[in-house]
Design a protein around this motif. Structure first.
Motif, mmCIF file in Angstrom:
data_model
loop_
_atom_site.group_PDB
_atom_site.id
_atom_site.type_symbol
_atom_site.label_atom_id
_atom_site.label_comp_id
_atom_site.label_asym_id
_atom_site.label_seq_id
_atom_site.Cartn_x
_atom_site.Cartn_y
_atom_site.Cartn_z
ATOM 1 N N HIS A 41 -45.857 -9.318 5.083
ATOM 2 C CA HIS A 41 -45.703 -8.389 3.963
ATOM 3 C C HIS A 41 -44.836 -9.087 2.918
ATOM 4 O O HIS A 41 -44.218 -10.121 3.216
ATOM 5 N N THR A 43 -41.666 -8.039 0.724
ATOM 6 C CA THR A 43 -40.678 -6.972 0.489
ATOM 7 C C THR A 43 -40.417 -6.805 -1.011
ATOM 8 O O THR A 43 -40.234 -7.787 -1.733
ATOM 9 N N PHE A 46 -35.389 -3.325 0.045
ATOM 10 C CA PHE A 46 -35.011 -2.889 1.392
ATOM 11 C C PHE A 46 -34.002 -1.752 1.263
ATOM 12 O O PHE A 46 -32.964 -1.911 0.614
ATOM 13 N N GLU A 121 -29.637 -6.797 -3.006
ATOM 14 C CA GLU A 121 -29.480 -8.247 -2.965
ATOM 15 C C GLU A 121 -29.238 -8.752 -4.387
ATOM 16 O O GLU A 121 -29.674 -8.142 -5.350
ATOM 17 N N HIS A 127 -41.303 -13.088 -1.588
ATOM 18 C CA HIS A 127 -41.722 -14.055 -0.563
ATOM 19 C C HIS A 127 -42.439 -13.343 0.583
ATOM 20 O O HIS A 127 -42.276 -12.128 0.764
ATOM 21 N N THR A 129 -42.435 -13.871 4.620
ATOM 22 C CA THR A 129 -41.779 -14.622 5.692
ATOM 23 C C THR A 129 -42.817 -15.120 6.692
ATOM 24 O O THR A 129 -43.656 -14.353 7.166
ATOM 25 N N ARG A 132 -38.898 -17.176 11.530
ATOM 26 C CA ARG A 132 -37.458 -16.903 11.523
ATOM 27 C C ARG A 132 -36.740 -17.869 12.468
ATOM 28 O O ARG A 132 -37.367 -18.468 13.339
ATOM 29 N N TYR A 168 -43.889 -2.813 12.302
ATOM 30 C CA TYR A 168 -43.842 -2.105 11.032
ATOM 31 C C TYR A 168 -44.915 -1.021 11.008
ATOM 32 O O TYR A 168 -46.010 -1.212 11.527
HETATM 33 O O1 3AM Z 1 -39.344 -10.465 6.057
HETATM 34 P P1 3AM Z 1 -38.671 -10.178 4.765
HETATM 35 O O2 3AM Z 1 -37.561 -11.119 4.463
HETATM 36 O O3 3AM Z 1 -39.613 -10.021 3.623
HETATM 37 O O4 3AM Z 1 -35.633 -9.561 5.643
HETATM 38 C C1 3AM Z 1 -36.063 -8.276 6.008
HETATM 39 C C2 3AM Z 1 -37.541 -8.069 5.913
HETATM 40 O O5 3AM Z 1 -38.047 -8.724 4.808
HETATM 41 C C3 3AM Z 1 -35.522 -7.309 5.001
HETATM 42 O O6 3AM Z 1 -36.403 -6.203 5.015
HETATM 43 C C4 3AM Z 1 -37.660 -6.587 5.535
HETATM 44 C C5 3AM Z 1 -38.026 -5.717 6.710
HETATM 45 O O7 3AM Z 1 -37.064 -5.807 7.688
HETATM 46 N N1 3AM Z 1 -34.173 -6.894 5.392
HETATM 47 C C6 3AM Z 1 -33.767 -6.533 6.610
HETATM 48 N N2 3AM Z 1 -32.442 -6.233 6.594
HETATM 49 C C7 3AM Z 1 -32.040 -6.396 5.319
HETATM 50 C C8 3AM Z 1 -30.797 -6.225 4.642
HETATM 51 N N3 3AM Z 1 -29.700 -5.800 5.267
HETATM 52 C C9 3AM Z 1 -33.156 -6.831 4.546
HETATM 53 N N4 3AM Z 1 -33.068 -7.083 3.240
HETATM 54 C C10 3AM Z 1 -31.860 -6.915 2.654
HETATM 55 N N5 3AM Z 1 -30.756 -6.499 3.326
#
Ligand code: 3AM
Length: 186
Positions: A41, A43, A46, A121, A127, A129, A132, A168
Motif C-alpha cells: 500500500h 500510506t 497514519f 511526520e 512510498h 514498503t 523491513r 490490513y
Molecule cells: O509501510 P508504510 O511505511 O507505508 O510505517 C507504517 C506503515 O506504513 C506506518 O503506517 C503504515 C501502516 O502501519 N506507521 C506505523 N506506525 C507509525 C507511526 N507511529 C507509522 N507512521 C507514522 N508514525
C-alpha cells in the motif's frame, strides 16, 4: 473502549502488486523480511489508535463525503528504490509527486490532525514498503522498475497484529473524482 489502529492509504491492485513482487525478488537482499504482497500500500497519513467513537466520527466527517478541495484521480510512475535508515525499511517511491497526490495526502493529514493520536511526520515521503529490518548497505537494483499505478480511490485501513504478522483490513474507500467542467448551455 476498543481501539483500532488506522491509516489512510492508496491500495495497490493485485496485478501491480504481483509485478512489484516479481521485480523485488531480483534484489540481492541478505537481511530483512519481505512485506507480504497482500500488504502492499502507499500510506497517505497514519492516525494511530482510535477509540470506536472517534473512528465513527471520522467516518461520518463531512470532509470525506465532500472534500473542500478537488481530489482528482492521478497516475504514479514508480522506479526509485529508497531506504529509510531508522526503521530500516526498503521501499519504492514514485519518480514524481503529482499535485493531485500531494493534495490527497494533505486532505488525509488534515483529518489525521483532527482525529489521529499519532504525531505528524516531518516530511511526507510517498512510498510502498518492500521489506523491513533491512541492514545497510542496500543492494542496488539490477533491473529498472517500470510500474504505473492508476489511483482512482483511497482507503481507510485498519492494521491488526496477529501471531502470523500484521494484517490490513479496508474499513472504507472513497473515489477520486475529476471536478465537473462547466458546460455551456445551448
Ligand atoms: O509501510 P508504510 O511505511 O507505508 O510505517 C507504517 C506503515 O506504513 C506506518 O503506517 C503504515 C501502516 O502501519 N506507521 C506505523 N506506525 C507509525 C507511526 N507511529 C507509522 N507512521 C507514522 N508514525
Amino acid at each position: 473502549m476498543a481501539q483500532t489502529r488506522v491509516f489512510f492509504a492508496l491500495p495497490v491492485p493485485q496485478t501491480a502488486a504481483l509485478a512489484l513482487d516479481r521485480w523485488r525478488r531480483q534484489l540481492p537482499l541478505v537481511s530483512g523480511r519481505w512485506v507480504p504482497v497482500a500488504n502492499f500500500h502507499l500510506t497517505l497519513a497514519f492516525l494511530g489508535e482510535l477509540a470506536d467513537d472517534l473512528l465513527d466520527a471520522l467516518l461520518d466527517d463531512e470532509q470525506l463525503a465532500n472534500p473542500r478541495t478537488p481530489l482528482p484521480p492521478f497516475t504514479l510512475e514508480f522506479g526509485e528504490l529508497g531506504y529509510f535508515t531508522k526503521p530500516k525499511v526498503l521501499f519504492v517511491a514514485p519518480r514524481e509527486q503529482p499535485d493531485a497526490l500531494l493534495a490527497l495526502a494533505r486532505h488525509c493529514q488534515q483529518l489525521q490532525g483532527r482525529y489521529g493520536s499519532a504525531k505528524k511526520e516531518h516530511r511526507y515521503q510517498p512510498h510502498i514498503t518492500l521489506a523491513r529490518d533491512v541492514e545497510p548497505p542496500v543492494p542496488p537494483a539490477a533491473a529498472p522498475l517500470a510500474l504505473t499505478l492508476g489511483c482512482q480511490h483511497y482507503c481507510l485501513m485498519a492494521s491488526h497484529n496477529s501471531k502470523d504478522g500484521v494484517r490490513y483490513q479496508t474499513l472504507a474507500r472513497w473515489p477520486l473524482r475529476r471536478p465537473l467542467r462547466p458546460q455551456p448551455r445551448d
